[in-house]
Motif scaffolding. Structure first.
Motif, PDB file in Angstrom:
ATOM      1  N   ASP A  36     -38.561  63.487 -14.405  1.00 49.19           N
ATOM      2  CA  ASP A  36     -38.569  64.025 -13.044  1.00 49.19           C
ATOM      3  C   ASP A  36     -39.438  63.145 -12.161  1.00 49.19           C
ATOM      4  O   ASP A  36     -40.643  63.346 -12.052  1.00 49.19           O
ATOM      5  N   PHE A  37     -38.822  62.148 -11.525  1.00 55.22           N
ATOM      6  CA  PHE A  37     -39.580  61.229 -10.694  1.00 55.22           C
ATOM      7  C   PHE A  37     -40.219  61.917  -9.498  1.00 55.22           C
ATOM      8  O   PHE A  37     -41.248  61.454  -8.985  1.00 55.22           O
ATOM      9  N   GLU A  38     -39.641  63.001  -9.043  1.00 58.56           N
ATOM     10  CA  GLU A  38     -40.210  63.734  -7.909  1.00 58.56           C
ATOM     11  C   GLU A  38     -41.639  64.172  -8.223  1.00 58.56           C
ATOM     12  O   GLU A  38     -42.517  64.150  -7.361  1.00 58.56           O
ATOM     13  N   LYS A  39     -41.872  64.547  -9.472  1.00 56.24           N
ATOM     14  CA  LYS A  39     -43.206  64.997  -9.885  1.00 56.24           C
ATOM     15  C   LYS A  39     -44.088  63.858 -10.388  1.00 56.24           C
ATOM     16  O   LYS A  39     -45.299  64.013 -10.483  1.00 56.24           O
ATOM     17  N   LEU A  40     -43.472  62.735 -10.702  1.00 56.47           N
ATOM     18  CA  LEU A  40     -44.210  61.640 -11.321  1.00 56.47           C
ATOM     19  C   LEU A  40     -44.678  60.562 -10.355  1.00 56.47           C
ATOM     20  O   LEU A  40     -45.759  59.998 -10.525  1.00 56.47           O
ATOM     21  N   ARG A  41     -43.865  60.243  -9.361  1.00 60.59           N
ATOM     22  CA  ARG A  41     -44.079  59.010  -8.608  1.00 60.59           C
ATOM     23  C   ARG A  41     -45.430  58.947  -7.892  1.00 60.59           C
ATOM     24  O   ARG A  41     -45.988  57.862  -7.707  1.00 60.59           O
ATOM     25  N   ASP A  42     -45.983  60.088  -7.501  1.00 61.75           N
ATOM     26  CA  ASP A  42     -47.256  60.078  -6.763  1.00 61.75           C
ATOM     27  C   ASP A  42     -48.467  60.375  -7.634  1.00 61.75           C
ATOM     28  O   ASP A  42     -49.587  60.473  -7.130  1.00 61.75           O
TER      29      ASP A  42
END
Length: 230
Positions: A36-42
């Motif tokens: 889940d890049f939405e939760k990971l990228r930041d």
């Protein structure tokens, strides 16, 4: 076909690039696994100077092998990272691939660990283990036989004794001893080519498997010799 622990999502094999919403990887006998890049990228990691780096910036511009390791006093981690450090830079450059390792320790231990292991590539730390948790990297301790690893050179007894001596010397843990690791090949951008979730202390992905999946020339290691093309 991917084996029972590893799954490959690659445009050369699938014919298309999967979007973030569609990117789901399954492992035999395990629940469906999703990045889940939405939760990971930041999420933030730290370099050896304490500078903050967003996880999404690591793989933004280049295909990247990202290896999450166990605590930095673990002799298995030390031996594995030593072998990672043996990968010639020219092999990575020839395939336009970056190598990054991430540990679960405070960043103040990075420079000494890199010096001890001879690892000259990028090393970050995730002291709160936010990425480890989001990626569902395990926290189970299971009995293991280090002789089966292609990268552990020390025997269990001596490795444990050396680790205990280091703990007494620094009087501080360098990561949660229960935390397991994993390996990913991501990028450029939010495209996953490979994932491996460690089941136990020695279930790290063989480094030549990572290199092969990333399109990088393989390397001869002390416990994993390869015949190189001349």
């Amino acid at each position: 076909m991917a084996d029972e622990k590893d799954v490959v999502t690659d445009p050369n094999e699938e014919g298309i690039l999967k979007t973030v919403d569609d990117l789901k990887m399954s492992r035999t006998e395990e629940p469906e696994y999703t990045v889940d890049f939405e939760k990971l990228r930041d999420k933030i990691v730290y370099d050896g100077m304490g500078n903050k780096i967003k996880f999404g910036d690591i793989y933004k511009m280049q295909k990247t092998i990202i290896v999450f390791v166990r605590h930095l006093l673990d002799f298995v981690t030390k031996d594995y990272v030593e072998d990672l450090g043996m990968i010639p830079l020219e092999y990575l450059q020839a395939s336009d691939v970056r190598l990054v390792a991430i540990g679960p320790a405070p960043y103040k231990f990075i420079n000494d660990f890199k010096k001890e292991t001879g690892f000259n590539y990028t090393f970050y730390c995730d002291p709160e283990r936010e990425l480890y948790k989001e990626l569902q990297l395990g926290q189970d301790l299971e009995p293991t036989d280090v002789s089966k690893s292609k990268h552990v050179k020390q025997n269990s007894l001596m490795g444990v004794l050396r680790g205990m001596w280091k703990i007494m010397r620094v009087q501080e843990w360098q990561g949660d001893v229960k935390q397991q690791g994993g390996a990913f090949i991501i990028g450029p951008g939010e495209v996953v080519h490979y994932t491996h979730i460690d089941r136990n202390q020695i279930d790290h992905a063989p480094i030549n498997d990572l290199l092969k999946k990333a399109g990088v020339q393989q390397v001869s290691f002390p416990k994993d010799p390869r015949v190189q093309d001349l």
